[in-house]
Scaffold this motif. Structure first.
Motif, PDB file in Angstrom:
ATOM      1  N   LEU B  39     -51.660 -78.423 -53.916  1.00 47.60           N
ATOM      2  CA  LEU B  39     -50.290 -78.137 -54.338  1.00 47.60           C
ATOM      3  C   LEU B  39     -49.411 -79.302 -53.903  1.00 47.60           C
ATOM      4  CD1 LEU B  39     -50.088 -74.428 -53.103  1.00 47.60           C
ATOM      5  CD2 LEU B  39     -50.661 -75.243 -55.418  1.00 47.60           C
ATOM      6  N   GLU B  40     -48.673 -79.854 -54.830  1.00 43.26           N
ATOM      7  CA  GLU B  40     -47.805 -80.990 -54.507  1.00 43.26           C
ATOM      8  C   GLU B  40     -46.399 -80.702 -55.008  1.00 43.26           C
ATOM      9  OE1 GLU B  40     -47.691 -84.014 -52.770  1.00 43.26           O
ATOM     10  OE2 GLU B  40     -45.649 -83.782 -53.531  1.00 43.26           O
ATOM     11  N   ALA B  41     -45.442 -80.790 -54.085  1.00 45.64           N
ATOM     12  CA  ALA B  41     -44.054 -80.468 -54.423  1.00 45.64           C
ATOM     13  C   ALA B  41     -43.457 -81.436 -55.440  1.00 45.64           C
ATOM     14  CB  ALA B  41     -43.202 -80.458 -53.149  1.00 45.64           C
ATOM     15  N   GLY B  92     -47.782 -88.753 -52.198  1.00 45.67           N
ATOM     16  CA  GLY B  92     -46.933 -88.711 -51.005  1.00 45.67           C
ATOM     17  C   GLY B  92     -46.400 -90.077 -50.638  1.00 45.67           C
ATOM     18  N   SER B  93     -46.219 -90.297 -49.357  1.00 49.14           N
ATOM     19  CA  SER B  93     -45.593 -91.534 -48.900  1.00 49.14           C
ATOM     20  C   SER B  93     -46.504 -92.747 -49.055  1.00 49.14           C
ATOM     21  CB  SER B  93     -45.131 -91.377 -47.450  1.00 49.14           C
ATOM     22  OG  SER B  93     -44.296 -90.234 -47.349  1.00 49.14           O
ATOM     23  N   THR B  94     -47.743 -92.540 -49.513  1.00 44.90           N
ATOM     24  CA  THR B  94     -48.585 -93.718 -49.780  1.00 44.90           C
ATOM     25  C   THR B  94     -48.114 -94.461 -51.022  1.00 44.90           C
ATOM     26  OG1 THR B  94     -50.279 -92.574 -51.109  1.00 44.90           O
ATOM     27  CG2 THR B  94     -50.578 -92.590 -48.711  1.00 44.90           C
ATOM     28  N   GLY B 269     -48.133 -81.652 -45.417  1.00 45.48           N
ATOM     29  CA  GLY B 269     -46.831 -81.911 -46.050  1.00 45.48           C
ATOM     30  C   GLY B 269     -45.972 -82.919 -45.312  1.00 45.48           C
ATOM     31  N   ASN B 270     -46.564 -83.667 -44.370  1.00 44.60           N
ATOM     32  CA  ASN B 270     -45.851 -84.610 -43.505  1.00 44.60           C
ATOM     33  C   ASN B 270     -45.152 -83.809 -42.392  1.00 44.60           C
ATOM     34  OD1 ASN B 270     -44.500 -86.896 -42.388  1.00 44.60           O
ATOM     35  ND2 ASN B 270     -44.533 -87.880 -44.383  1.00 44.60           N
ATOM     36  N   SER B 271     -44.719 -84.523 -41.361  1.00 42.25           N
ATOM     37  CA  SER B 271     -44.382 -83.862 -40.095  1.00 42.25           C
ATOM     38  C   SER B 271     -43.105 -83.039 -40.075  1.00 42.25           C
ATOM     39  CB  SER B 271     -44.337 -84.890 -38.965  1.00 42.25           C
ATOM     40  OG  SER B 271     -45.631 -85.400 -38.765  1.00 42.25           O
TER      41      SER B 271
END
Ligand SMILES: Cc1cc2nc3c(=O)[nH]c(=O)nc-3n(C[C@H](O)[C@H](O)[C@H](O)COP(=O)(O)OP(=O)(O)OC[C@H]3O[C@@H](n4cnc5c(N)ncnc54)[C@H](O)[C@@H]3O)c2cc1C
Ligand code: SF4
Lengths: 182, 523
Positions: B39-41, B92-94, B269-271
Motif C-alpha cells: 500500500l502506497e499513499a 518513497g524518498s528514494t 512509512g518512514n519515521s
C-alpha cells in the motif's frame, strides 16, 4: 507568473493604447523610481508600466519598494519585484495589503518621514521595516517573496543559474568540471 | 504484471510504504514466491515524469500533508508545518535521495558501549553488529550498484567537488573522494550512467541513480507476486483476539475505506508515519497503540546532526553543474571524544539551485547580508554535514490533538530539541567546513542551519530487551508476532552515515527471515 504580466511600453505601445509620451503626461511622480496614473504604475522613465486593479497605485508602488528593500539585488530590475507582488493585486488580498501599507507609512511617519516612499536611503527604509518585521504583514510579504521573486525563471540567468539541463544532455559534456582557477 | 489479490485474501504479506525499506522488502519477498500487497499513499512517477525544477518537483513528489512541530530546533520556527522533507510516491524518498551509500562503522552498532554514559541521551546498543551485517551490506551494495564497491568505478568530480577536495587536502584530510554512490558511473543493471545533470533531488531522469520506483518495484511486480496499490493510505492496523494482526484498513484512491486482510503486516512509512500508524491503531487490547508495551513507539526520534556550509569565492564555481552530492570527507566520522563530543560526522558536497538556496540559506533572513550572498550564487561551493545525533526519549512523534488530515486522522506532532552533544558537533563541523573553503581562498563562508529533516530515524527502535524498544533484531514487534517494522524507524542509533544503505540491507535481511518464518510455519 512571468515577465509577460508586464506592459512593456517600448515593445507594446498598442497594448494599453498609450504611447510613452502620453503615459508620462497622465502620470504624476510618486518617488524617484515610480510614477502613477489612473489604474497604473510605471517606472519614472516609462521603461515599464503595469496595470493595477484592486490596489491603489500608490499602495502597489510602496509594496514594490518594500519588496526590493527586503531582498535588494541591484542588478535585478523592478519588473521582477512587480511580478513577485502582483499576486496581491486582487479583490481578496487588497484590504489586508492596504492595511499593511498604511501601517508601513505610519511607521515611517513615526520617524518623521512623509511616507515610506519618500525616504531617500535604503538604510533608513530598512530601519522602518525593522519596526514591523515581526508583524504578520511583513512576514507574509517576505515569505511570499522567497518563491515569488526567486522562482521566476527569467530571473535565474541574472544570477548565473542555468536551470534544467536534461534537455541538453546534462553537463557531462558541457562543463561539469570546467573550473580553471583552482 | 501486477497480481491482483483479493481484499479477503488472508495469505498475503501487507507492506505499508514503498520506499527504501518497503520497496526493497516487497521485491525481495516477491522474488522468493511470497504474495505481497504493498500500500502506497502516493502516486506513481517514473523518470519521464520527473521535473527538473525544484519547486515544481517538490509539489509533485513531497509529502505536504499537514504536520505540526514543537521543541527548540530551528526547523520548528522556520518550517513549522514542514518538519521533514520526504516523499509521498511509489518509491518513497528514494526518488529524492542523493544516493550516498555508506556502511556504519563497527563501533556505531554499539553506541552505548563505546560512548558510555551521555547525560540526557537514551543510548542503546543495537542487538546486531558489524559482522552480522557485513554480508547484507554487500548484497545491498550490489543491488544499488554502489560505486567504489564491487569493483565499480567512482564518479568523476564536478566543480563543487574539486573546490571541496582542494580545501580538504590543504587541511590535511586524507579520506576524500567522490564517495560511494548509488549512481552509475557506467551503464549497469538497466540503468544509464550519470550525465551530471544536477537534479538528483528531483528524481533522476536518466535513471542513473538507484530508486526503488524503477528497479525493485517493477521487478517485484514482474514476478506476479507483488501488487502495488498506489494512492492507498493505510489508516489502521487491525488485530484479532489473540493479539495477532489480521489486516490493514486503508483509504483507496477514491477516498473509500477498504480493508485488506493479511497474514503478516510490515510497516515502512518512514519515521513519522510508521509510529503514527501504530499509535492510530490503538484498541481496547492495546490502548497505547500497537507494539507499544515499552512506551517507546514514537520516542528517540533522530534526524542526524545536520548543517551546511557554503563558501563564496571571487571566481565562478557553478556548483549546480553535476551530481548534487558529489564527494565526501570521512576523516571526522571517527569517534574521538577529544573533540568535545561523542560520535562523528561526514562532510558531503551539496548543491542547491537558486530557488532552494533562497529558501534554505538562512530562512527568515532578509536585507543585504542575505542578498549579497545570493548575488554570488555562481561563485558558491557547498557542503552538507551529517553526523550522529543523540537519541533522546523526549524527542518524539505524538498524535496531534487538534490537527487532522484529509481522512480525519490525527496528524503527527514532531517534537525535537538538540542535545548538547549535537550542538558541540555542529559547531565543530561549522569550523572545519569553513576552514576547508578558507583554504581555497573563500571571500566569505556561510554556516547554514539545518533544513527540514531528510533522515528520519529511531521512532520504533530495535532492542534486545522488549522493555527498551519496539522491535527485535529482525524488526519484528516484541509484542506482536506477525507485525514488522521495515524502515528507518527501527534504527537503535543513527550513526554518522546517511541511512539508506543500512535500511536496504536490513530490509533484505528481514525478507530472508520472513521467508524462513513462513516456511517453518511460524507466521
Ligand atoms: C533530498 C533528500 C536527499 C537524501 N539523500 C540521501 C543520501 O544521499 N543517502 C541516504 O542514505 N539517504 C538519503 N536520503 C534519505 C533517504 O531518502 C531515506 O533515508 C529513505 O528513503 C528512508 O526510507 P524509508 O523506507 O524509511 O522511507 P521512505 O523512503 O520515505 O518511504 C516511505 C513511504 O511510505 C509511504 N507511506 C507513509 N505512510 C503511509 C501510509 N499510511 N500508507 C501508505 N503509504 C505510506 C510514503 O508515501 C513513502 O512513499 C535523502 C532524503 C531526501 C529527502
Ligand atoms: S546528476 Fe547524475 S544521478 Fe543526479 S540526476 Fe543527474 S544523471 Fe541522475
Amino acid at each position: 507568473m512571468t515577465a509577460e504580466t508586464f506592459i512593456r511600453i517600448d515593445k507594446h505601445p498598442e497594448k494599453n493604447g498609450m504611447t510613452r509620451r502620453e503615459l508620462l503626461k497622465s502620470a504624476t511622480a510618486l518617488s524617484a523610481a515610480f510614477v502613477v496614473g489612473p489604474g497604473f504604475l510605471a517606472a519614472s522613465n516609462a521603461a515599464w508600466a503595469t496595470e493595477v486593479e484592486a490596489l491603489k497605485p500608490e499602495t502597489f508602488a510602496t509594496l514594490v519598494q518594500m519588496a526590493r528593500d527586503i531582498y535588494p539585488h541591484d542588478h535585478v530590475g523592478d519588473e521582477f519585484y512587480v511580478n513577485a507582488v502582483k499576486g496581491y493585486d486582487t479583490k481578496e488580498a487588497a484590504p489586508d495589503i492596504e492595511q499593511g501599507i498604511r501601517l508601513l507609512n505610519a511607521a515611517a511617519r513615526l520617524k518623521q518621514y512623509d511616507n515610506y516612499l519618500s525616504i531617500g536611503w535604503e538604510r533608513d527604509r530598512v530601519k522602518v521595516l525593522e519596526t514591523l518585521q515581526s508583524t504578520p504583514f511583513f512576514q507574509r510579504i517576505r515569505g511570499g517573496l522567497v518563491t515569488g521573486l526567486y522562482n521566476q525563471k527569467a530571473l535565474w540567468p541574472l544570477f548565473g543559474y542555468e536551470g534544467e539541463s536534461f534537455s541538453q544532455g546534462g553537463y557531462l559534456d558541457r562543463g561539469f568540471n570546467d573550473i580553471n582557477w583552482l | 504484471m501486477a497480481a491482483p489479490f483479493e481484499l479477503n485474501d488472508n495469505n498475503v504479506v501487507v507492506i505499508i510504504g514503498t520506499g527504501a525499506g518497503g520497496g526493497v522488502l516487497a521485491n525481495e519477498l516477491a522474488q522468493q514466491g511470497v504474495s505481497v500487497v504493498a500500500l502506497e499513499a502516493g502516486g506513481r512517477y517514473l523518470p519521464q515524469d520527473y521535473v527538473n525544477d525544484e519547486w515544481e518537483s517538490f509539489g509533485q513528489l513531497a509529502w505536504t500533508d499537514p504536520r505540526t512541530t514543537s521543541g527548540d530546533w530551528r526547523v520548528a520556527k522556520d518550517f513549522a508545518g514542514l518538519p521533514a522533507w520526504i516523499v509521498k510516491a511509489v518509491g518513497g524518498s528514494t526518488t529524492h535521495w542523493a544516493g550516498a551509500s555508506l556502511r556504519f562503522q563497527a563501533h556505531e552498532w554499539k553506541s552505548a558501549t563505546h560512548y558510555g554514559e551521555v547525560e540526557g541521551a537514551n543510548l542503546l546498543d543495537w542487538p546486531i553488529d558489524a559482522a552480522e551485517m557485513a554480508p547484507w551490506y554487500e548484497k545491498a551494495e550490489e543491488k544499488l550498484r554502489v560505486t567504489r564497491t564491487g569493483g565499480r568505478e567512482g564518479l568523476p568530480g564536478c566543480n563543487n567537488y574539486l573546490v571541496f577536495e582542494k580545501g580538504a587536502k590543504a587541511l590535511g584530510y586524507e579520506e576524500v573522494s567522490t564517495g560511494r554512490m548509488a549512481i552509475n558511473s557506467e551503464p549497469n543493471d538497466d540503468r544509464l550512467a550519470c550525465r551530471q545533470t544536477g537534479f538528483c533531488f528531483q528524481g533522476c531522469k536518466w535513471g542513473a541513480k538507484w530508486s526503488s520506483a524503477y528497479t525493485d518495484i517493477p521487478r517485484g511486480e514482474a514476478t506476479g507476486n507483488l501488487e502495488v496499490r498506489d494512492r492507498a493510505q493505510a489508516a489502521r492496523i487491525l488485530h484479532g483476539d489473540d493479539g495477532k494482526v489480521t489486516g490493514v484498513e486503508y483509504f483507496d484512491q477514491d477516498g473509500n475505506l477498504q480493508m485488506q486482510q493479511a497474514r503478516v503486516v510490515c510497516v515502512a512509512g518512514n519515521s513519522y508515519e510508521s509510529p503514527r500508524l501504530l499509535l492510530n491503531s490503538a484498541s481496547s487490547m492495546f490502548p497505547d497503540g500497537l507494539a507499544n508495551s515499552s512506551g517507546q513507539v514514537g520516542r528517540n526520534y533522530m534526524r542526524h546532526m545536520t548543517a551546511s556550509v557554503y563558501g563564496i569565492f571571487d571566481k565562478p564555481v557553478k556548483m549546480w553543474r553535476g551530481t548534487t552530492m558529489a564527494g565526501i570527507i570521512q576523516d571526522e566520522a571517527r569517534h574521538d571524544p577529544s573533540r568535545g563530543f561523542v560520535g562523528g560526522y561526514e562532510m558531503e558536497t551539496l548543491a542547491l539551485g537558486l530557488p532552494f538556496m533562497a529558501a534554505f540559506l538562512n530562512p527568515g533572513a532578509w536585507g543585504r547580508e542575505f542578498t549579497t550572498a545570493l548575488d554570488s550564487y555562481e561563485n558558491m561551493a557547498g557542503m552538507w554535514i551529517v553526523g550522529e545525533d543523540m537519541p533522546q526519549e523526549t524527542n518524539r512523534i505524538t498524535l496531534s490533538d487538534s490537527v487532522k488530515d484529509q481522512f480525519g486522522l490525527p496528524v503527527v506532532d514532531v517534537h525535537f530539541s538538540d542535545h548538547p552533544n549535537d550542538i558541540a558537533m555542529r559547531n565543530h563541523a561549522y569550523q572545519q567546513g569553513s576552514a576547508i573553503y578558507d583554504a581555497v581562498g573563500a571571500t566569505r563562508t556561510l554556516p547554514t542551519p539545518p533544513y527540514p529533516s531528510t533522515h528520519n530515524l529511531g521512532t520504533n527502535r530495535m532492542s534486545e530487551n522488549p522493555g527498551d524498544g519496539v522491535v527485535n533484531q529482525w524488526g519484528r514487534a516484541h509484542d506482536i508476532l506477525n507485525l514488522y517494522v521495515s524502515d528507518g524507524s527501527q534504527f537503535t542509533s543513527g550513526a554518522a552515515e546517511n541511512p539508506t544503505l543500512t535500511i536496504v540491507a536490513l530490509a533484505m535481511r528481514q525478507a530472508d527471515h520472513i521467508v524462513g518464518e513462513l516456511a517453518s510455519k511460524n507466521l
